[in-house]
Scaffold this motif. Structure first.
Motif, short mmCIF file in Angstrom:
data_model
loop_
_atom_site.label_atom_id
_atom_site.label_comp_id
_atom_site.label_asym_id
_atom_site.label_seq_id
_atom_site.Cartn_x
_atom_site.Cartn_y
_atom_site.Cartn_z
N ARG A 1 -104.13 -14.20 -103.65
CA ARG A 1 -104.32 -13.78 -102.29
C ARG A 1 -103.03 -13.90 -101.45
O ARG A 1 -102.92 -13.10 -100.26
N VAL A 2 -102.57 -15.15 -101.32
CA VAL A 2 -101.24 -15.47 -100.77
C VAL A 2 -100.31 -14.45 -101.15
O VAL A 2 -99.60 -13.90 -100.02
N LEU A 3 -100.07 -14.01 -102.27
CA LEU A 3 -99.07 -13.15 -102.80
C LEU A 3 -99.38 -11.92 -102.23
O LEU A 3 -98.36 -11.09 -101.84
N ASP A 4 -100.77 -11.51 -102.12
CA ASP A 4 -100.92 -10.18 -101.55
C ASP A 4 -100.51 -9.92 -100.21
O ASP A 4 -100.29 -8.99 -99.68
N LEU A 5 -100.50 -11.14 -99.59
CA LEU A 5 -100.24 -11.09 -98.13
C LEU A 5 -98.76 -10.90 -97.98
O LEU A 5 -98.17 -10.68 -97.05
N GLY A 6 -97.99 -10.78 -99.08
CA GLY A 6 -96.41 -10.46 -98.91
C GLY A 6 -95.55 -11.22 -99.25
O GLY A 6 -94.20 -11.20 -99.06
N SER B 1 -88.27 -10.02 -102.27
CA SER B 1 -88.03 -8.53 -102.24
C SER B 1 -88.42 -7.76 -103.24
O SER B 1 -87.63 -7.76 -104.14
N TRP C 1 -102.34 -7.29 -91.20
CA TRP C 1 -100.88 -7.73 -91.31
C TRP C 1 -100.30 -7.62 -92.58
O TRP C 1 -99.10 -7.55 -92.84
N GLY C 2 -101.18 -7.89 -93.65
CA GLY C 2 -100.85 -7.96 -95.13
C GLY C 2 -99.74 -6.73 -95.36
O GLY C 2 -98.52 -7.20 -95.80
N VAL D 1 -96.22 -7.15 -93.36
CA VAL D 1 -95.50 -8.17 -94.13
C VAL D 1 -94.86 -7.94 -95.37
O VAL D 1 -93.70 -8.17 -95.59
N GLN D 2 -95.71 -7.30 -96.20
CA GLN D 2 -95.13 -7.06 -97.53
C GLN D 2 -94.28 -5.90 -97.39
O GLN D 2 -93.26 -6.23 -98.37
N LYS E 1 -90.68 -8.04 -96.16
CA LYS E 1 -90.21 -9.24 -97.11
C LYS E 1 -90.02 -10.53 -96.21
O LYS E 1 -89.06 -11.20 -96.24
N ARG F 1 -106.57 -19.63 -95.11
CA ARG F 1 -106.87 -19.74 -96.60
C ARG F 1 -105.34 -20.15 -97.19
O ARG F 1 -105.05 -21.05 -97.96
N VAL F 2 -104.41 -19.64 -96.74
CA VAL F 2 -102.99 -19.74 -97.03
C VAL F 2 -102.60 -21.06 -96.51
O VAL F 2 -101.88 -22.06 -97.27
N LEU G 1 -103.56 -23.95 -98.26
CA LEU G 1 -102.77 -24.41 -99.52
C LEU G 1 -101.58 -25.20 -99.14
O LEU G 1 -100.81 -25.77 -100.15
#
Lengths: 308, 308
Positions: free
Chosen positions: A202-207, A211, B165-166, B169-170, B173, B202-203, B206
């Motif tokens: 989930r965190v990683l999907d946030l980007g 790069s 936002w996802g 941000v993705q 980078k 949620r992030v 963590l």
């Protein structure tokens, strides 16, 4: 270095000691290591909080890394069983590798580098590469800026976490998400492993992350070997992607240039400290911190003192 | 500086131009700014992807910051309507502040600093502090290492995101999670705002973020002012925590010492470039990147050349 290249571990060990000592001796070794270090196939950093099973995973990965050629391992982790020159520990934990001439394991003291641990580690990695090791594995405990800096000297950084990781990380002020190329949820046979994986995904999907590369999240039980081959495949996959996009060379080049800048500051510090046992150095840095001296003036003054 | 302290905006503007020019002139201004800069109540960085509404939020926060005293605003964002010396833009967007003698707004060009934007920004922040501004607001577009470095020069960094936002941000980078002390989900009247907030919470659960401080996530609609007072309360709350734990002074001192090191490298670069129009500098850095020259040797050579 020729002896070290031919597999003489004692020779390699002596060279590493010179690198650790810093100064002129590290410079002399550095002179030997130019050129060939580019030949290293992959420098892999493994990091994570204490107790996550990094060392056990490193141990397993050594065997797989041997497919690429010889392996050099640098343990920059005071809590690592690979660390502290624990020869007995190595034998007990790594019966296969202790007898394998193609594997060189070295622990690096985390103290005594006068704040230059990251520089010493970078020099040591370059030396292992120049000594012909195809794969260099660097294990660090993932807390603090220095450890993150060392991880930055790797081509690929593997961050090891456990189920219930949230608490551990919160406690350890980690900067791990930023540096991770591959995530491993180790001890994945424990309760909460799926949740940890989902949280990370989930965190990683946030980007967050490097790069053009979405760090994969792997499940493993290093103690039994479960999932370790998939971890290795992910590590190699990241290397392939770096090479395909030209980032492998670009990253390594930038690391060298950055290192030069850090060494420059260190040389000035050494010169100025040598003038009077460090009194002037301390005065200037304290004056900056206390806002009695502007950083511009301080930098100019230090440079002038270094030239004396 | 005395005139600038008395509220002479033209004098302050001239000093800022000297800081932007770098070199001897920046050094001369730096000499004026020692001591008093410690008096600044809070340096606040605002960052986020383009289009998130940072400028509108900054505009709103200026009014609240005025409770603490005079305010200095530095816009290091080419897309900011505060930027580019857009006096008309300022008047249109900030009718209240354009006539307020207690508010000084300055845009900073993102080019022409020879890679030293972060250093120029740090010098500008220190100047605004020395000129008696109680609160300094720095707006940067949150992409790239330099912007993260500038954010690091603030006491408190506010990261502005939007619903959905996802994707943004993705695409960009970002390294924003690491630097955030306060999160704002701006344009919170749009679809997906709750989801964005939950994702961030949620992030953050963590454990990512500054030590001992769990960055709060605020909802705001800067265009109408909704939620902006809560954002301001969170910013002030972070300052109180920094002060209570002694981190405010420690952070600021460390920033100054780090800046000295970066300036040292820059001084050496300037000296070496000045020798022959940059040829020798280029040769050395290229040799390092190409692994024909060890970083230790390169650093020593550069230092020697700089002393000539």
């Amino acid at each position: 270095l020729a002896a070290a290249r031919d597999g003489d571990k004692a020779a390699l060990g002596r060279l590493l000691s010179l690198v650790e000592r810093g100064g002129e001796q590290a410079k002399a070794v550095g002179r030997l290591t130019i050129g060939p270090s580019a030949a290293v196939d992959q420098v892999i950093g493994l990091t994570g909080a204490p107790g996550t099973g990094k060392s056990t995973l490193t141990d397993r990965l050594i065997g797989l890394a041997r497919q690429q050629g010889t392996v050099g391992v640098l343990a920059v982790d005071p809590s690592s069983p690979l660390s502290g020159g624990a020869i007995l520990g190595d034998r007990v934990r790594m019966p296969g590798h202790a007898l394998d001439d193609g594997v060189f394991i070295r622990s690096m003291a985390t103290r005594g580098h006068h704040g230059g641990l990251a520089l010493a580690a970078a020099g040591a990695i370059r030396l292992l590469a120049a000594a012909g090791r195809a794969v260099v594995l660097v294990e660090t405990v993932g807390v603090g800026q220095v450890e993150v800096e060392i991880a930055g000297a790797a081509d690929t950084t593997v961050v090891v976490v456990n189920p219930g990781w949230g608490d551990a990380v919160q406690a350890s002020k980690a900067g791990l998400l930023e540096v991770a190329d591959v995530f491993v949820v180790n001890k994945a046979d424990r309760h909460g492993a799926d949740q940890a994986r989902q949280d990370l995904d989930r965190v990683l999907d946030l980007g967050v992350g490097s790069s053009g590369w979405r760090p994969p999240v792997l499940m493993a039980v290093a103690s039994t070997g479960r999932g370790v081959e998939d971890v290795w495949a992910a590590i190699r996959g990241h290397r392939d992607q770096l090479e395909a996009t030209g980032q492998l060379t670009a990253r390594r080049n930038q690391q060298l240039v950055d290192e030069t800048g850090r060494l420059l500051v260190r040389l000035v510090e050494q010169d100025v400290r040598a003038l009077d046992g460090g009194r002037r150095w301390q005065q200037i840095t304290e004056a900056v911190a206390a806002r009695r001296l502007d950083p511009h003036e301080a930098a100019a003054e230090l440079l002038e003192l270094a030239g004396q």
